[in-house]
Design an enzyme around this catalytic site. Structure first.
Site, PDB file in Angstrom:
ATOM      1  CB  SER A  80      -7.059  -2.745   4.270  1.00  0.00           C
ATOM      2  OG  SER A  80      -5.726  -2.836   4.744  1.00  0.00           O
ATOM      3  CG  HIS A 137     -10.750  -2.528   1.718  1.00  0.00           C
ATOM      4  ND1 HIS A 137     -11.247  -2.964   2.922  1.00  0.00           N
ATOM      5  CD2 HIS A 137      -9.596  -3.213   1.528  1.00  0.00           C
ATOM      6  CE1 HIS A 137     -10.430  -3.870   3.426  1.00  0.00           C
ATOM      7  NE2 HIS A 137      -9.425  -4.045   2.605  1.00  0.00           N
ATOM      8  CD  GLU A 172     -14.916  -2.433   4.049  1.00  0.00           C
ATOM      9  OE1 GLU A 172     -15.577  -2.494   5.094  1.00  0.00           O
ATOM     10  OE2 GLU A 172     -13.676  -2.312   4.038  1.00  0.00           O
ATOM     11  CG  ASN A 189     -10.302  -4.888   8.568  1.00  0.00           C
ATOM     12  OD1 ASN A 189     -10.530  -6.096   8.550  1.00  0.00           O
ATOM     13  ND2 ASN A 189      -9.536  -4.303   7.658  1.00  0.00           N
TER      14      ASN A 189
END
Ligand SMILES: C/C=C/C(=O)SCCNC(=O)CCNC(=O)[C@H](O)C(C)(C)COP(=O)(O)OP(=O)(O)OC[C@H]1O[C@@H](n2cnc3c(N)ncnc32)[C@H](O)[C@@H]1OP(=O)(O)O
Length: 651
Positions: A122, A143, A155, A194
């Site tokens: 991540s 991910h 992802e 993120n």
């Protein structure tokens, strides 16, 4: 390698992510080897999968029995044995670059030459991990979000050398395991979710550090006024305040004083019992609806939207991918691009410029892409175009909460596409359905179906997260249901799963309803201190006996599809295996039936229902007379005489 070549998968790691990914891949029908460095770890992971599969099976979410799924899972400790036949390896080892590189170097040696090597990292660079191999073009980021069984998003990240072929096969593999992939086309720190989430906590922390608001006020404002599932401080307590701290440190960003204070005091959030809230002696979060009325939420959202624009401008991801990512990966009520378009990108830009001038800090620097959108007049929904096209200047309107397809035969299939919220009806979704139906060409549409995306719900009702802060005068939602009810073509609700509240009312606004046996119906509004406000009280009273309608509305309990059928609320409750076939049979009559006769019949029946018999008969008689003069009637009669199927043209 393309997706059809993938049959054997190996997952490296049996921890939370590793065993979760293994479970998801096995449920989808692939043979999986789960490998960890010690037998105990592998055994624990296997037990966790077994426990989880039993739960999913009890809830009816997985239809195969747990043992059958488990038969597809092998466990292994020896790395070479685990990967020697793998078409795809998904590494979910600890987040340390050296460990990952050692693993990828071994994978390069032990896996078949064309295998795809994916990392579930991540936070680490895919490009750097790939340098440990002689085939960086076959290394990709994959991910998953925690827990993989529940979280729909994955992802798919390009490393510096990843080929389209590798990324596409990975993307399609993710689709094949019933997850939603988004492309992250450049290996940027934090990838998409993120990166966009960063400013959510960061800006909140600056605001509190500067004393312009307190922790509770900011959390209350973001949750109760702006509909986020958690406040920024609540979220930091959950993920660990030190995690955000280290991410900032590594990226060389300034640390807000309040974050520094918490880290110095080792009050890191839920895991230490104390963070922004007290989890040891207190009950955790203490904010309440109504707090934070004066908090400048645009300050936080402008930074989120700016980050999204930066990613788009740098070709990291599309607006659609970012919005999908934030909805599915972070539980945002709507994506930042969609929200930016609603707020107005000019207002967002202005907020950033004001902050930039005031604080002279790069975190407020507007991205090039945001500037160029505003400069070219694409300031959002009101202007007809922003991140998305809303049909201004003759463009085609982008829908973010529904999908639709119109077949050549005239079947318009509408999918409510918010599976992460059980297809709950929010303003966007209702507005998009109304826009789609209002703008449909009746010469092309013969019948409409509505269904829910995902495998859990037709729709679990109006979006409860959008209720907070609504003024009574904003509560008029009947237009949506009436547009569906009055659409001049037959409509059919395909119900597989929960059909509750506003979702139930949408189904009742359709002409016909077919459900799988496991579906559940109800009006739970009373439990929220509400009543069904989308026509449910009235339609239920007209469709059911008083006693049954009132039972549904007063008790707020769910009823089974079988009971709904017995009560006459739905047309059929059928086993899942017969669902599509039954619908096909109905649609055959609706799509190829006489369009004008169907239209008139619908109108006469709907309008006549609310009139006395005499008025109803009058309506019927007028419609009958009108139909006698149509070409369709001639065609119907001729086909009967000639013993063939009629071909109605709607004339
Ligand atoms: C005029 C019309 C008014 C109305 O319609 S008012 C709303 C009436 N509807 C309801 O009250 C139903 C609310 N939902 C539920 O009771 C439950 O859900 C279910 C029984 C449908 C399913 O329960 P489970 O299997 O435990 O799933 P889960 O974790 O509760 O739901 C999965 C995610 O879906 C979100 N969600 C479900 N229903 C709604 C909704 N109506 N509005 C907004 N979100 C909803 C949840 O919060 C959660 O999300 P996360 O995973 O982020 O926690």
């Amino acid at each position: 390698m393309n997706v059809d070549d993938i049959s054997q998968v190996t997952v490296l790691g049996a921890g939370n992510m590793g065993h979760g990914i293994t479970e998801v891949v096995a449920i989808a029908g692939y043979d999986v080897v789960m490998r960890d460095i010690e037998q105990d770890l592998v055994d624990d992971g296997y037990e966790s999968i077994k426990w989880s599969l039993e739960k999913l099976s009890e809830k009816g979410i997985v239809s195969e029995d747990p043992e059958t799924v488990l038969d597809r899972v092998d466990t292994e400790v020896d790395l070479e044995t685990a990967v020697s036949d793998a078409d795809l390896v998904i590494e979910a080892a600890p987040e340390q670059m050296e460990i990952k590189k050692d693993i990828f170097s071994d994978l390069d040696e032990f896996t078949p030459k064309d295998a795809i090597l994916a990392s579930n990292t991540s936070s680490l660079s895919i490009t750097e991990i790939a340098t440990a191999t002689s085939r960086p073009e076959q290394v990709v980021g994959m991910h998953f979000f925690n827990p993989p069984v529940k979280m729909d998003l994955v992802e798919v990240i390009y490393g510096g050398e990843t080929t389209d072929e590798t990324a596409e096969a990975t993307y399609e593999f993710v689709e094949s395991i019933d997850k939603t992939p988004i492309y992250v086309r450049k290996d940027v720190n934090g990838f998409v979710v993120n990166s966009v989430l960063g400013p959510f906590s960061d800006e909140a922390a600056w605001m509190v550090s500067e004393g312009v608001a307190d922790i509770e006020e900011v959390d209350a404002a973001m949750v109760h006024r702006r509909g986020y599932p958690m406040g920024p401080f609540e979220l930091s307590d959950l993920t660990g305040i030190d995690i955000g701290y280290h991410v900032r440190k590594e990226a060389g960003r300034d640390i807000p004083p309040i974050v520094q204070e918490k880290v110095d005091a080792e009050d890191l959030g839920q895991k230490t019992g104390q963070g922004y809230y007290d989890y040891e002696d207190g009950d955790g979060t203490t904010y309440e609806a109504g707090q934070g009325e004066d908090v400048d939420t645009l300050r936080i959202e402008a930074r989120i939207i700016n980050e999204a624009a930066r990613l788009i401008g740098n070709d990291v991801a599309t607006a659609d991918a970012i919005d999908t990512g934030m909805r599915l990966g972070a539980g945002f009520p709507e994506g930042p691009c969609r929200r930016g378009d609603k707020i107005g990108l000019d207002a967002v830009l202005e907020k950033l410029e004001t902050l930039h001038e005031e604080y002279d800090h790069e975190r407020y620097e507007p991205s090039e892409h945001l500037r160029s959108l505003v400069e070219s007049g694409k300031t959002g929904e009101e202007a007809g175009e922003g991140f998305y096209d809303y049909g201004g200047d003759g463009g085609e309107r982008h829908y973010s909460t529904i999908e639709y397809e119109l077949s050549e035969d005239g079947l318009l299939e509408v999918t409510l596409d918010r599976p992460e919220r059980m297809n709950a009806l929010n303003d966007d979704l209702m507005d998009e359905v109304v826009h789609l139906l209002d703008n449909s060409d009746l010469d092309e549409v013969r019948a409409v179906t509505f269904e829910g995306a995902g495998d859990r719900a037709f729709s679990a009702g109006a979006d409860i997260t959008g209720f907070a802060g609504r003024e009574p005068y904003e509560a008029a939602i009947t237009e949506f249901f009436e547009v569906v009810a009055e659409y001049p073509r037959p409509t059919l609700a395909k119900i597989d799963g929960f059909c509750l509240g506003g979702g139930h009312e949408l189904a009742l606004a359709c002409d016909l309803r077919i459900a799988t046996e496991g579906s559940e119906f109800g009006f739970p509004e009373i439990n929220l201190g509400l009543l069904p406000g989308g026509g449910g009280t009235q339609r239920a009273m007209r469709m059911l006996s008083d006693a049954r309608a009132k039972e549904l509305v007063f008790r707020g309990e769910h009823i089974s599809a079988e009971r709904a059928q017995n009560w006459g609320l739905i047309n059929r409750a059928v086993p899942e295996s017969e669902f599509e076939e039954t619908i096909e049979e109905f649609l055959d009559d609706l799509v190829y039936g006489a369009p004008i006769a169907l239209q008139k019949a619908k109108r006469v029946m709907n309008v006549g229902r609310d009139q006395d018999l005499e008025a109803g008969l009058e309506l019927e008689s007028q419609a009958f007379g009108h139909l006698l003069a149509t070409d369709d009637m001639q065609e119907g009669a001729a086909a009967f005489m000639e013993d063939r199927e009629p071909e109605f043209e709607g004339k």
